[in-house]
Scaffold this active site. Structure first.
Site, PDB file in Angstrom:
ATOM      1  N   HIS A  49      -3.160   6.916   2.403  1.00  9.06           N
ATOM      2  CA  HIS A  49      -3.646   5.641   1.880  1.00  9.06           C
ATOM      3  C   HIS A  49      -5.093   5.452   2.317  1.00  9.06           C
ATOM      4  O   HIS A  49      -5.444   5.650   3.489  1.00  9.06           O
ATOM      5  CB  HIS A  49      -2.776   4.496   2.396  1.00  9.06           C
ATOM      6  CG  HIS A  49      -3.346   3.142   2.143  1.00  9.06           C
ATOM      7  ND1 HIS A  49      -3.890   2.787   0.923  1.00  9.06           N
ATOM      8  CD2 HIS A  49      -3.480   2.057   2.950  1.00  9.06           C
ATOM      9  CE1 HIS A  49      -4.321   1.543   0.994  1.00  9.06           C
ATOM     10  NE2 HIS A  49      -4.087   1.072   2.202  1.00  9.06           N
ATOM     11  N   ASN A  86     -10.473   0.041  -0.576  1.00  5.47           N
ATOM     12  CA  ASN A  86      -9.024   0.010  -0.427  1.00  5.47           C
ATOM     13  C   ASN A  86      -8.416  -0.520  -1.731  1.00  5.47           C
ATOM     14  O   ASN A  86      -8.556  -1.690  -2.052  1.00  5.47           O
ATOM     15  CB  ASN A  86      -8.657  -0.890   0.756  1.00  5.47           C
ATOM     16  CG  ASN A  86      -7.160  -0.988   0.993  1.00  5.47           C
ATOM     17  OD1 ASN A  86      -6.360  -0.668   0.137  1.00  5.47           O
ATOM     18  ND2 ASN A  86      -6.791  -1.451   2.178  1.00  5.47           N
ATOM     19  N   CYS A 101       0.810  -1.224   0.000  1.00  3.51           N
ATOM     20  CA  CYS A 101       0.000   0.000   0.000  1.00  3.51           C
ATOM     21  C   CYS A 101       0.839   1.268   0.000  1.00  3.51           C
ATOM     22  O   CYS A 101       0.363   2.332  -0.389  1.00  3.51           O
ATOM     23  CB  CYS A 101      -0.935  -0.002   1.205  1.00  3.51           C
ATOM     24  SG  CYS A 101      -1.989  -1.457   1.300  1.00  3.51           S
TER      25      CYS A 101
END
Length: 314
Positions: free
Chosen positions: A239, A270, A113
């Site tokens: 993020h 996500n 990520c």
């Protein structure tokens, strides 16, 4: 040149929207449970024949067109991804081929990520060193390929998409020094299991505690390295892991009330390495982040790793 700058952005998302109501038919969950724990309402899911390279190339093409540069101007292409199944040629090389970029150095980077901010720093360093004058940096993920659609704690999180930035060498350092690192003692907290048929897994509570207790100080460090206070920021794009994490982390940065905080996780889920450039590109496209404003980018995840820098919006 003494620095680099972001000159253009682009993003791409698949057409299919997967709602919480859709997930209720697939796994033991409901809309209220998902929203309370994650803030997510929808996510985009790529079709079986839409690959990481497809999404990366679509986002990169938009960024390149917006930059006004020609494909021949690009000297480096980097794709941040942890979900691509293609090992060779790299996704970056495939993007270069599709965009007819003739002679750039091309490579993929996997820092989960944190990948896009890591790749952005790597490209910034290359441009500062004179290895190229213009670079494409892309975050692209097909996380739906990695989802365990029987696990209600993880499958509700994941979405697909890509975001891209064109950066150019500059007399002014409009991409600030990176604050990056990792805590490898916690590398099992976010992981892909079963290497040949990988599935996403994480220790959600451990990640939440880490992100909300330890990361705000590191995010503030990125601002310090850029020589600006958190109160000077016009925007923050972290993020897009979980809305609760985003709100807790940004609250501890003591921002001004009018700072724009990216909350794309609500509609996109996500998207791992794609989440920061995807959210940033949307905010700039909608005019919510005007040109010439300082924005903190800060990404974190598997590793456990982090990377962040302050940029000036194109």
């Amino acid at each position: 040149m003494s620095g680099s700058r972001v000159v253009a952005l682009g993003h791409h998302q698949p057409e299919r929207v997967l709602t919480n109501a859709d997930l209720e038919k697939m796994v033991d969950t409901d809309d209220a449970w998902i929203r309370q724990r994650t803030g997510i309402a929808t996510r985009r899911i790529a079709s079986a024949d839409e690959s990481v390279a497809d999404m990366a190339a679509a986002a990169a093409a938009k960024a390149l067109a917006a930059s006004g540069l020609s494909p021949a101007d690009i000297g480096q292409v980097t794709v941040a991804t942890c979900s691509a199944i293609d090992r060779c040629p790299s996704i970056a090389a495939q993007v270069a081929n599709r965009l007819q970029i003739p002679a750039a150095v091309c490579f993929d980077l996997n820092n989960a990520c944190a990948g896009f901010c890591t790749a952005l720093a790597t490209a910034d360093h290359a441009l500062r060193a004179g290895a190229a004058r213009h670079a494409l940096v892309i975050g692209a993920e097909k996380m739906s390929d990695l989802a365990d659609w029987t696990d209600r704690s993880s499958c509700i999180l994941l979405g697909d998409g890509a975001g891209a930035a064109v950066i150019s060498a500059s007399d002014d350092a409009l991409i600030g020094p990176v604050a990056w690192g990792s805590d490898p003692t916690r590398n099992n907290a976010v992981r892909l299991v079963d290497a040949w048929q990988p599935r996403f897994a994480q220790e959600g509570q451990a990640v939440f505690r880490w992100a909300t207790s330890e990361l705000p100080a590191i995010a503030a460090q990125a601002c310090e390295r850029a020589g600006i206070a958190t109160t000077d920021l016009a925007g923050v794009v972290t993020h897009q892991a979980n809305l609760r994490i985003i709100e807790a982390l940004t609250r501890k940065l003591k921002l001004r009330d009018d700072v724009v905080i990216a909350r794309d996780v609500v509609e996109s889920g996500n998207t791992s390495a794609a989440s920061v450039p995807l959210a940033l590109s949307k905010l700039v496209e909608r005019g919510e982040l005007p040109s010439g404003r300082p924005v903190l980018l800060f990404a974190f995840g598997g590793g456990l790793s982090w990377a962040g820098q302050v940029i000036t919006t194109p």
